[in-house]
Design an enzyme around this catalytic site. Structure first.
Site, PDB file in Angstrom:
ATOM      1  N   ASP A 137       0.816  -1.210   0.000  1.00 36.31           N
ATOM      2  CA  ASP A 137       0.000   0.000   0.000  1.00 36.31           C
ATOM      3  C   ASP A 137       0.855   1.268   0.000  1.00 36.31           C
ATOM      4  O   ASP A 137       2.014   1.253   0.422  1.00 36.31           O
ATOM      5  CB  ASP A 137      -0.910   0.021   1.236  1.00 36.31           C
ATOM      6  CG  ASP A 137      -1.876  -1.143   1.271  1.00 36.31           C
ATOM      7  OD1 ASP A 137      -2.198  -1.665   0.194  1.00 36.31           O
ATOM      8  OD2 ASP A 137      -2.294  -1.524   2.385  1.00 36.31           O
ATOM      9  N   LYS A 138       0.246   2.359  -0.416  1.00 39.90           N
ATOM     10  CA  LYS A 138       0.926   3.655  -0.444  1.00 39.90           C
ATOM     11  C   LYS A 138       1.562   3.987   0.900  1.00 39.90           C
ATOM     12  O   LYS A 138       2.723   4.400   0.967  1.00 39.90           O
ATOM     13  CB  LYS A 138      -0.080   4.751  -0.829  1.00 39.90           C
ATOM     14  CG  LYS A 138       0.470   6.163  -0.729  1.00 39.90           C
ATOM     15  CD  LYS A 138      -0.600   7.206  -1.029  1.00 39.90           C
ATOM     16  CE  LYS A 138      -0.061   8.614  -0.837  1.00 39.90           C
ATOM     17  NZ  LYS A 138      -1.109   9.643  -1.106  1.00 39.90           N
TER      18      LYS A 138
END
Length: 301
Positions: A137-138
């Site tokens: 994920d970011k």
């Protein structure tokens, strides 16, 4: 192009955008766009997003082929842990998106990889995700393995499919875990209401297994090591929230009052291991905890 079609057989009236998002497994915002484009039909006719369905209504959702975009290389610094002719292992910082997506075509890991590697990235995942075999994920930091050619990509992807790929994370979670170690075996699928989120579901989910081990008990938190047996979207975040110990700073699956100092979840992909596609030897890489993680850890001891 993909087409999804289903007859509504419910007893209560429901909006077409809600029903359409369920049958096509996409977000309601995406469905609304499709309705505006004329790609959602009610009994073979164009419709409005707030139209209520009646028993026997037929809903058709048409998903057009995704647009291809000209993704440009960008000179963005990379923390390269290992590189050869077949693979590259990078340590992704928190806040960096792995690959371009709608509305976000710059500043991603892929933009940086294209500048560093040139044409030497596998093309299996298309122009938006060249070389990307798996992702994080970011707002998760840590190790990612990237394939430089299609042979390497297929070889590595098969290891992920067979669950022989080592993925170990470090996390700080809310609360005090009852047991020093354990396994969460709970299927994960799209959230039945919040379509942008994932959830542990009773039906329609995919097998998901996470093993955890307590490293240190903190003040109001627990420092844990997590090993993924499977790799579902948001798996660790969903599983830890499911057992009542969401990842600290998680603004999606955690408490409404977020820890702003963390700017996202306190989750780091610390170790990866795999069989090299060319040498067939096992390689394993591990990184130190990033500064944001160490600072939060020390502040809660």
């Amino acid at each position: 192009m993909q087409t999804f079609e289903k007859v509504y057989e419910g007893g209560e009236a429901i909006r077409i955008d809600v029903f359409a998002s369920e049958i096509a497994d996409v977000s309601r915002s995406r469905i609304i766009s499709l309705i505006e484009e004329g790609n959602v039909l009610l009994n073979s006719q164009k419709t409005a997003k707030n139209k209520k369905l009646s028993f026997g209504d037929k809903v058709t959702v048409i998903l057009p082929e995704p647009k291809e975009y000209d993704i440009q290389p960008q000179e963005i610094p990379l923390d390269i842990v290992y590189e050869d002719d077949d693979i590259i292992v990078v340590n992704k910082p928190k806040g960096m998106v792995v690959h371009p997506a709608a509305g976000n075509y710059e500043g991603t890991l892929v933009n940086a990889l294209m500048f560093h590697c040139g044409a030497s990235l596998s093309g299996i995942n298309g122009v938006l995700r060249p070389g990307i075999v798996h992702r994080i994920d970011k707002n998760t930091s840590g190790l990612l393995m990237v394939a430089k050619n299609d042979i390497a990509h297929n070889f590595l992807a098969e290891q992920i499919k067979e669950h022989s790929f080592t993925r170990e994370y470090a996390a700080i979670v809310y609360g005090n875990l009852k047991n020093d170690s354990g396994t969460i075996n709970a299927p994960i699928g799209r959230h039945p209401i919040k379509r942008k989120q994932m959830a542990v579901v009773a039906k329609g989910g995919r097998d998901a297994v996470t093993h955890y081990e307590v490293i240190e008990r903190l003040s109001g938190f627990t420092f844990v090591k997590l090993r993924l047996e499977t790799g579902r979207t948001h798996q660790i975040r969903v599983h830890m929230a499911h057992i009542g110990h969401p990842v600290a700073g998680d603004d999606v699956y955690g408490p409404k009052k977020v820890i702003t100092a963390l700017n996202g979840q306190c989750l780091h992909a610390r170790k990866i291991g795999f069989i090299h596609p060319a040498t067939k030897k096992y390689l394993e890489f591990e990184t130190e905890l990033p500064d944001y993680f160490e600072k939060f850890l020390k502040g809660n001891r």
